[in-house]
Design an enzyme around this catalytic site. Structure first.
Site, PDB file in Angstrom:
ATOM      1  N   PHE A   1       0.851  -1.189   0.000  1.00 30.67           N
ATOM      2  CA  PHE A   1       0.000   0.000   0.000  1.00 30.67           C
ATOM      3  C   PHE A   1       0.886   1.239   0.000  1.00 30.67           C
ATOM      4  O   PHE A   1       1.740   1.394   0.864  1.00 30.67           O
ATOM      5  CB  PHE A   1      -0.937   0.049   1.213  1.00 30.67           C
ATOM      6  CG  PHE A   1      -1.856   1.241   1.167  1.00 30.67           C
ATOM      7  CD1 PHE A   1      -3.002   1.234   0.380  1.00 30.67           C
ATOM      8  CD2 PHE A   1      -1.554   2.395   1.880  1.00 30.67           C
ATOM      9  CE1 PHE A   1      -3.828   2.358   0.299  1.00 30.67           C
ATOM     10  CE2 PHE A   1      -2.374   3.519   1.807  1.00 30.67           C
ATOM     11  CZ  PHE A   1      -3.515   3.494   1.019  1.00 30.67           C
TER      12      PHE A   1
ATOM     13  N   LYS B   1       2.741   9.453   8.446  1.00 31.98           N
ATOM     14  CA  LYS B   1       2.009   9.039   9.657  1.00 31.98           C
ATOM     15  C   LYS B   1       2.604   9.527  10.998  1.00 31.98           C
ATOM     16  O   LYS B   1       2.209  10.585  11.472  1.00 31.98           O
ATOM     17  CB  LYS B   1       1.843   7.515   9.654  1.00 31.98           C
ATOM     18  CG  LYS B   1       0.889   7.070   8.539  1.00 31.98           C
ATOM     19  CD  LYS B   1       0.316   5.694   8.764  1.00 31.98           C
ATOM     20  CE  LYS B   1      -0.850   5.420   7.844  1.00 31.98           C
ATOM     21  NZ  LYS B   1      -0.511   4.824   6.562  1.00 31.98           N
TER      22      LYS B   1
ATOM     23  N   ASP C   1       9.199   2.369   1.626  1.00 28.40           N
ATOM     24  CA  ASP C   1       8.042   3.129   2.104  1.00 28.40           C
ATOM     25  C   ASP C   1       7.941   2.881   3.608  1.00 28.40           C
ATOM     26  O   ASP C   1       7.506   1.820   4.041  1.00 28.40           O
ATOM     27  CB  ASP C   1       6.776   2.673   1.373  1.00 28.40           C
ATOM     28  CG  ASP C   1       5.532   3.421   1.847  1.00 28.40           C
ATOM     29  OD1 ASP C   1       5.587   4.035   2.929  1.00 28.40           O
ATOM     30  OD2 ASP C   1       4.502   3.358   1.146  1.00 28.40           O
TER      31      ASP C   1
END
Ligand SMILES: *Cc1c(COP(=O)(O)O)cnc(C)c1O
Length: 390
Positions: free
Chosen positions: A127, A243, A214
């Site tokens: 993702f 995040k 990532d």
């Protein structure tokens, strides 16, 4: 009728305030937060030092523009590079934007080498975000369906399979990078042995490709090290963050080193809000608190404790496939879809999540205490046992 666009399946609860690992809903009910707004609230809720730093910065300057000097970005980039082994940082506002920057860097790198159709190897179950390029890189059909044509320039391989990468290398002269999550978050907390990531690093070196990690979910101390790649002994050329970086304020970062450093010049990339004084102050304070409060060690120790106690408590339960993760990025895989555990958790006063259909995901704040951990495990075990028995 709501005027908010209908893009989320929201749970029937809304929150009013929080303190540490606890949040209180609008009816006054308290919950133990083992999700941190999906790995965002690194310091839990209303951390006094973070609140003060944000208030202080807001009272001075919130935004100027990247037309002018950026003291906060300079300081934050210095700190991030010292921790990550990278050389330079671009600041955006989210994980998807950090990954867009990484993909643009990889393409730019390819064009500089004379590759006209630069192509990035990406993983199944990955993702990377919801923008057109990042959803095209994402290994989940549900994220892509209805939005075709996808952005070209990606080839997908199974996660954990070095031979698949070797096979692509033989057939495709346009490869410029391999992009992966060291721990796949949305895909269901999937991780492999360090040898896999080291093998990817070697293939990237052998072929002059960039290795892109990532780290949007597994970075910022979540695994007990600053970055997930440090957990498996590799140094990528590009790593992306978002995040947990700002403990709740929107900030993303694309860090570059090695062959990826020094590629972009003025005009190649940009963002209006990116790295403004407010979000940089929040991120700098997050780094200070992680360091001064010993939160890397805490994430490692409390994570281990949670996994051990869950394993012991669920040892006799039929249907638990695996309990895995590093630090406070934990997955409990069951042998059946278990999305209903999210609402059952809510009823039991717990904020948890289910991802990849069958994996309960725990992402508590990095300052989760031993008492929080005990409470979490004591409420999770009967919940999972009842679900599996039902
Ligand atoms: C959440 C996430 C993203 C997307 O971040 P946004 O801030 O929602 O754009 C990208 N990559 C990974 C690994 C993520 O977990």
């Amino acid at each position: 009728m709501s005027h908010v666009m209908n893009t989320y399946a929201r749970l029937p609860v809304a929150f009013s305030h929080g303190k540490g690992s606890r949040v209180t809903d609008t009816e006054g009910r308290e919950y133990l937060d083992a999700l941190s707004g999906i790995a965002v609230n690194t310091l839990g809720h209303a951390h006094p030092r973070l609140v003060a730093a944000i208030a202080e910065q807001a009272g001075r300057l919130i935004h100027t523009s990247n037309l002018y000097g950026a003291v906060g970005q300079e300081r934050l980039a210095d700190r991030l590079c010292a921790l990550s082994g990278m050389q330079e940082v671009f600041f955006g506002n989210s994980g998807a934007e950090a990954n867009e920057a990484a993909i643009k860097l990889a393409r730019f790198y390819g064009h500089k080498k004379g590759i006209e159709l630069p192509t990035v190897i990406v993983m199944e179950k990955s993702f990377h975000g919801r923008t057109m390029a990042t959803l095209s890189a994402t290994g989940n059909y549900k994220v892509q369906v209805g939005f075709e044509p996808l952005v070209a320039g990606f080839v997908r391989v199974p996660y954990g399979d070095l031979d698949a990468i070797r096979a692509v290398a033989e057939q495709n002269p346009n490869i410029v990078a391999v992009m992966l999550e060291v721990i796949q978050g949305e895909g269901g907390i999937h991780l492999r042995e360090p040898a896999y990531y080291q093998g990817v690093r070697q293939l990237c070196d052998a072929h002059d490709w960039l290795m892109i990690c990532d780290e949007v979910q597994c970075g910022m101390g979540r695994t007990g090290k600053w970055f997930g790649y440090q957990q498996v002994g590799v140094q990528p050329d590009i790593a992306t963050l978002a995040k947990g970086l700002g403990s709740g304020v929107p900030i993303g970062a694309c860090m570059a080193g090695g062959r990826a450093a020094g590629l972009f010049g003025p005009g190649n990339h940009g963002s209006t809000f990116g790295g403004n004084p407010l979000v940089c102050a929040a991120a700098l304070t997050t780094l200070d608190c992680i360091e001064e409060e010993g939160l890397l060690a805490n994430a490692e120790n409390i994570g281990k404790l949670i996994r051990q106690r869950l394993a012991a408590g669920l040892a006799d339960a039929q249907g638990v496939v695996d309990i895995r993760g590093h630090g406070l990025m934990i997955g409990i895989e069951l042998d059946r879809p278990c999305g209903v555990l999210v609402t059952q958790g809510l009823a039991a006063g717990l904020l948890i999540n289910v991802t990849g259909d069958t994996v309960v995901r725990l992402l508590p704040p990095l300052n989760f205490s031993e008492r929080d951990a005990s409470e979490l495990v004591d409420r999770m075990i009967p919940l999972i046992k009842a679900f599996l028995a039902g």
